[in-house]
Enzyme design. Structure first.
Site, PDB file in Angstrom:
ATOM      1  N   GLU A 208      38.665  36.797 -55.622  1.00 38.86           N
ATOM      2  CA  GLU A 208      37.466  36.594 -54.801  1.00 38.86           C
ATOM      3  C   GLU A 208      36.304  36.461 -55.773  1.00 38.86           C
ATOM      4  OE1 GLU A 208      37.276  36.265 -51.547  1.00 38.86           O
ATOM      5  OE2 GLU A 208      39.333  36.790 -51.012  1.00 38.86           O
ATOM      6  N   CYS A 242      27.556  37.628 -53.047  1.00 37.39           N
ATOM      7  CA  CYS A 242      28.374  36.511 -53.552  1.00 37.39           C
ATOM      8  C   CYS A 242      28.193  35.246 -52.717  1.00 37.39           C
ATOM      9  CB  CYS A 242      29.838  36.904 -53.593  1.00 37.39           C
ATOM     10  SG  CYS A 242      30.465  37.468 -52.004  1.00 37.39           S
TER      11      CYS A 242
HETATM   12  P1  NAD Z   1      32.289  41.306 -62.919  1.00 36.28           P
HETATM   13  O1  NAD Z   1      33.254  40.198 -62.942  1.00 36.28           O
HETATM   14  O2  NAD Z   1      31.406  41.514 -64.098  1.00 36.28           O
HETATM   15  O3  NAD Z   1      33.043  42.713 -62.710  1.00 36.28           O
HETATM   16  C1  NAD Z   1      34.050  42.913 -61.741  1.00 36.28           C
HETATM   17  C2  NAD Z   1      35.051  43.905 -62.275  1.00 36.28           C
HETATM   18  O4  NAD Z   1      35.653  43.368 -63.451  1.00 36.28           O
HETATM   19  C3  NAD Z   1      34.468  45.251 -62.650  1.00 36.28           C
HETATM   20  O5  NAD Z   1      35.250  46.272 -62.069  1.00 36.28           O
HETATM   21  C4  NAD Z   1      34.509  45.280 -64.171  1.00 36.28           C
HETATM   22  O6  NAD Z   1      34.850  46.546 -64.666  1.00 36.28           O
HETATM   23  C5  NAD Z   1      35.601  44.296 -64.529  1.00 36.28           C
HETATM   24  N1  NAD Z   1      35.333  43.568 -65.792  1.00 36.28           N
HETATM   25  C6  NAD Z   1      34.125  43.140 -66.255  1.00 36.28           C
HETATM   26  N2  NAD Z   1      34.283  42.471 -67.431  1.00 36.28           N
HETATM   27  C7  NAD Z   1      35.601  42.500 -67.720  1.00 36.28           C
HETATM   28  C8  NAD Z   1      36.410  41.990 -68.799  1.00 36.28           C
HETATM   29  N3  NAD Z   1      35.866  41.312 -69.813  1.00 36.28           N
HETATM   30  N4  NAD Z   1      37.737  42.209 -68.755  1.00 36.28           N
HETATM   31  C9  NAD Z   1      38.313  42.874 -67.741  1.00 36.28           C
HETATM   32  N5  NAD Z   1      37.600  43.372 -66.704  1.00 36.28           N
HETATM   33  C10 NAD Z   1      36.275  43.202 -66.682  1.00 36.28           C
HETATM   34  O7  NAD Z   1      31.459  41.121 -61.580  1.00 36.28           O
HETATM   35  P2  NAD Z   1      30.150  41.895 -61.113  1.00 36.28           P
HETATM   36  O8  NAD Z   1      29.035  41.553 -62.041  1.00 36.28           O
HETATM   37  O9  NAD Z   1      30.433  43.326 -60.847  1.00 36.28           O
HETATM   38  O10 NAD Z   1      29.911  41.194 -59.688  1.00 36.28           O
HETATM   39  C11 NAD Z   1      29.240  39.979 -59.567  1.00 36.28           C
HETATM   40  C12 NAD Z   1      30.158  38.799 -59.408  1.00 36.28           C
HETATM   41  O11 NAD Z   1      31.126  39.042 -58.422  1.00 36.28           O
HETATM   42  C13 NAD Z   1      29.407  37.556 -58.952  1.00 36.28           C
HETATM   43  O12 NAD Z   1      29.897  36.445 -59.640  1.00 36.28           O
HETATM   44  C14 NAD Z   1      29.750  37.455 -57.477  1.00 36.28           C
HETATM   45  O13 NAD Z   1      29.655  36.172 -56.947  1.00 36.28           O
HETATM   46  C15 NAD Z   1      31.136  37.981 -57.472  1.00 36.28           C
HETATM   47  N6  NAD Z   1      31.467  38.496 -56.144  1.00 36.28           N
HETATM   48  C16 NAD Z   1      32.374  37.834 -55.379  1.00 36.28           C
HETATM   49  C17 NAD Z   1      32.660  38.293 -54.110  1.00 36.28           C
HETATM   50  C18 NAD Z   1      33.639  37.611 -53.200  1.00 36.28           C
HETATM   51  O14 NAD Z   1      34.003  38.202 -52.206  1.00 36.28           O
HETATM   52  N7  NAD Z   1      34.076  36.410 -53.486  1.00 36.28           N
HETATM   53  C19 NAD Z   1      32.025  39.436 -53.641  1.00 36.28           C
HETATM   54  C20 NAD Z   1      31.122  40.075 -54.463  1.00 36.28           C
HETATM   55  C21 NAD Z   1      30.848  39.601 -55.716  1.00 36.28           C
END
Ligand code: NAD
Length: 454
Positions: A208, A242
């Site tokens: 997602e 998002c």
């Molecule tokens: P993110 O991708 O930075 O983090 C999400 C998760 O991934 C966290 O739990 C984090 O610990 C982990 N993570 C971060 N960097 C990592 C790496 N290098 N390796 C492994 N794991 C890692 O996302 P965010 O900043 O928390 O959220 C924002 C993003 O999420 C936006 O792009 C938004 O559009 C998206 N989002 C999508 C939905 C959806 O339903 N499609 C909903 C909410 C947010």
């Protein structure tokens, strides 16, 4: 640590503890009770992490998952039944059925923006489908992560649902572990990392993700309504949604009307000084604050633009006369900055959108059914609204998910149940009759099989 946790959960799963549907429903009800009892604490945590007003915290997180649990409690028995299907004539006498089998040990990895809902909602689906679950809350929403830890510990034994905390190292360990399913919500770059890790073990995944979701305001739109609904969808949760309208394409002929109505709507919602409004949140941390400030072009800001790093506030901000070369148009904004672009020919911008990664959402404002059909057919995107923003996510009877660059897989309601279930196809044959059609020697059977399979 993760491997031993997975082993313990796998054993619990293999011993059949998650199979009984009544038990799954009882677990969901237990979860519901915890959420109801701790409602205030959850809302306070959301306010501390994101400055989320209690109304938003309840509508988009707490109340949202309570409604979801009720939906599952009501429908789960019907969904989880074996599904009988017709057997083809050359296979009878036999019965065929589909069993909705849980995958086993599922990991749910959540982002910071709706830190409660985006972890609990997939977890509900995973439990309902009969899996054990390991959840990983976002490290950025610290207070919410603490409540989630308490929730998981009080409601479940570790072999059933467990929580792991930490940053990317923990996520990395988790996604490389021998899981049966990974459900990831987060950014596109991390989504790619998750998919790569999952590929090593062929672990099935749902991604997602995010991206730049367009909004189109056509010349025949109800401009007042459009401005209000766009302002709401953009600035709720301080733009950290998002499916928020990332940018707006407004028809040249209504550009100034639209900008005036937008300014009016923002003032009606948050007053003359949104920075002191109780109904307006804050940016999650300094890193995101700095990233957003760098997207602002003071020459193009027509509404808002005020900011305060100390309190992580950025006012609802609108930039006009923006082009694709501007910094704000390079990536998903994920904050309270709304670029407004103009167009004269609808097909031109639809063609342009079709060339870009398929967005998670698209919103169209127009009073014409012909335009509605045309736009819905012409652009591919995850899901969206006509004459509204965001609300397609709030219907438990509809799947939610991206496509292409905005993700893969769906969830919510029945689609969550399907996502966390493997459709195991069983063909049960009688031993009483043996027509031997498929057995050698084949001799003249080719003619016969040609009559059947055509
Ligand atoms: P993110 O991708 O930075 O983090 C999400 C998760 O991934 C966290 O739990 C984090 O610990 C982990 N993570 C971060 N960097 C990592 C790496 N290098 N390796 C492994 N794991 C890692 O996302 P965010 O900043 O928390 O959220 C924002 C993003 O999420 C936006 O792009 C938004 O559009 C998206 N989002 C999508 C939905 C959806 O339903 N499609 C909903 C909410 C947010």
């Amino acid at each position: 640590m993760i491997e031993s946790l997975i082993k313990a959960q796998k054993k619990y799963f293999m011993n059949g503890h998650t199979r009984d549907i009544d038990k799954r429903i009882a677990q969901l009800k237990k979860l519901r009770t915890f959420i109801q009892v701790n409602e205030e604490a959850i809302l306070n945590a959301l306010r501390e992490d994101l400055g989320k007003p209690h109304f938003e915290g309840y509508a988009t997180e707490v109340g949202y998952v309570l409604e979801s649990i009720s939906h599952f409690v009501k429908h789960l028995k019907g969904w989880a039944k074996d599904e009988k299907v017709k057997a083809p004539i050359h296979q009878i006498p036999a019965t065929s059925y589909i069993r909705y089998e849980p995958y086993g040990v599922v990991a749910v990895i959540a982002p910071f923006n709706y830190p409660f809902q985006l972890l609990i909602e997939p977890m509900i689906g995973a439990i309902a489908a009969g899996n054990t679950v390991i959840v990983k809350p976002s490290e950025y929403a610290e207070k919410t992560a603490l409540i989630i830890q308490k929730l998981v510990k009080e409601c479940f034994q570790t072999e059933y649902v467990a929580v792991v905390t930490g940053g990317k190292e923990m996520t990395s360990e988790l996604i490389h572990a021998p899981l049966d399913y990974i459900f990831f919500t987060g950014s596109v770059p991390v989504g790619k990392i998750v998919m790569k890790a999952a590929a090593e073990r062929l672990t099935p995944i749902t991604l997602e993700l995010g991206g730049k979701s367009p909004t189109i305001v056509h010349k025949d739109a109800n401009v007042k309504v459009a401005a209000k609904r766009i302002a709401w969808g953009k600035f709720i949760n301080t733009g950290q949604t998002c499916i928020a309208p990332d940018y707006v394409y407004v028809h040249e002929s209504i550009r100034s009307d639209f900008l005036n109505e937008l300014a009016l709507a923002i003032r009606q919602f948050y007053g003359h000084d949104p920075l002191v409004s109780e109904d307006y949140g804050k940016i999650i941390n300094e890193r995101h604050y700095d990233r957003l400030i760098n997207l602002l072009d003071p020459d193009k800001v027509v509404i808002g633009g005020q900011a305060d790093r100390e309190t992580l506030y950025i006012a609802p901000t609108v930039m006009a006369d923006v082009g694709w070369e501007d910094a704000v148009m390079q990536d998903e904004i994920f904050g309270p900055i709304l670029p407004v672009l103009t167009y004269t020919n609808l097909n031109d911008i639809l063609n342009l959108m079709a060339e870009k990664p398929k967005p998670l959402a698209l919103y169209l404002f127009s009073e014409s059914d012909v335009i509605h059909t045309h736009v819905m057919e012409k652009v591919q995107f995850g899901g969206g609204c006509i004459n509204d923003t965001l609300t397609h996510i709030a219907n438990p009877n509809m799947p939610f998910g991206g496509v292409g660059g905005s993700g893969m897989g769906h969830y919510h309601g029945y689609d969550s149940f399907l996502t966390f279930s493997h459709k195991k196809a069983i063909h049960k044959k009688s031993t009483r009759i043996e027509h031997g059609l498929v057995f050698p020697p084949y001799r003249h059977k080719l003619q016969l099989i040609k009559k059947i399979l055509k």
